[in-house]
Design a protein around this motif. Structure first.
Motif, PDB file in Angstrom:
ATOM      1  N   LEU A  32      32.854  40.258  51.050  1.00 21.38           N
ATOM      2  CA  LEU A  32      32.328  41.420  51.584  1.00 21.38           C
ATOM      3  C   LEU A  32      33.210  42.721  51.241  1.00 21.38           C
ATOM      4  CD1 LEU A  32      31.432  39.981  55.314  1.00 21.38           C
ATOM      5  CD2 LEU A  32      29.743  40.398  53.228  1.00 21.38           C
ATOM      6  N   ALA A  33      34.423  42.748  51.185  1.00 27.94           N
ATOM      7  CA  ALA A  33      35.210  43.647  50.832  1.00 27.94           C
ATOM      8  C   ALA A  33      35.104  44.621  49.584  1.00 27.94           C
ATOM      9  CB  ALA A  33      36.658  43.320  51.252  1.00 27.94           C
ATOM     10  N   GLU A  34      35.279  45.797  49.893  1.00 24.23           N
ATOM     11  CA  GLU A  34      35.053  46.731  48.527  1.00 24.23           C
ATOM     12  C   GLU A  34      36.577  46.980  48.350  1.00 24.23           C
ATOM     13  OE1 GLU A  34      32.489  49.967  49.368  1.00 24.23           O
ATOM     14  OE2 GLU A  34      31.115  48.876  49.779  1.00 24.23           O
ATOM     15  N   GLY A  35      36.950  46.758  47.106  1.00 23.67           N
ATOM     16  CA  GLY A  35      38.315  46.895  46.715  1.00 23.67           C
ATOM     17  C   GLY A  35      39.103  45.859  47.135  1.00 23.67           C
ATOM     18  N   ALA A  36      40.413  45.889  46.598  1.00 24.24           N
ATOM     19  CA  ALA A  36      41.348  44.804  46.611  1.00 24.24           C
ATOM     20  C   ALA A  36      41.536  44.312  47.980  1.00 24.24           C
ATOM     21  CB  ALA A  36      42.527  45.289  45.976  1.00 24.24           C
TER      22      ALA A  36
END
Length: 62
Positions: A32-36
């Protein structure tokens, strides 16, 4: 704090429970996370480090 009370006599059980929460959260982060995602050490600190025996030492009476 309620987890500490509920698992007061079962620190191993608490650690297993928290490790399972970390496992689930890591899967959610990758999905679900955007980015690292946060570095593994940061996740450990959030989920497990507060439950180590060193962090549960009672304050010394002075």
């Amino acid at each position: 704090m309620l987890l500490r009370v509920g698992y007061d006599l079962d620190r191993v059980g608490l650690t297993v429970y928290l490790a399972r929460q970390l496992f689930d959260a890591t899967g959610d982060l990758f999905r679900l996370a955007e980015g690292a995602p946060p570095p593994p050490g940061e996740l450990f600190d959030r989920f497990l480090s507060w439950a180590t025996p060193q962090s549960w030492q009672q304050p010394q009476a002075g």
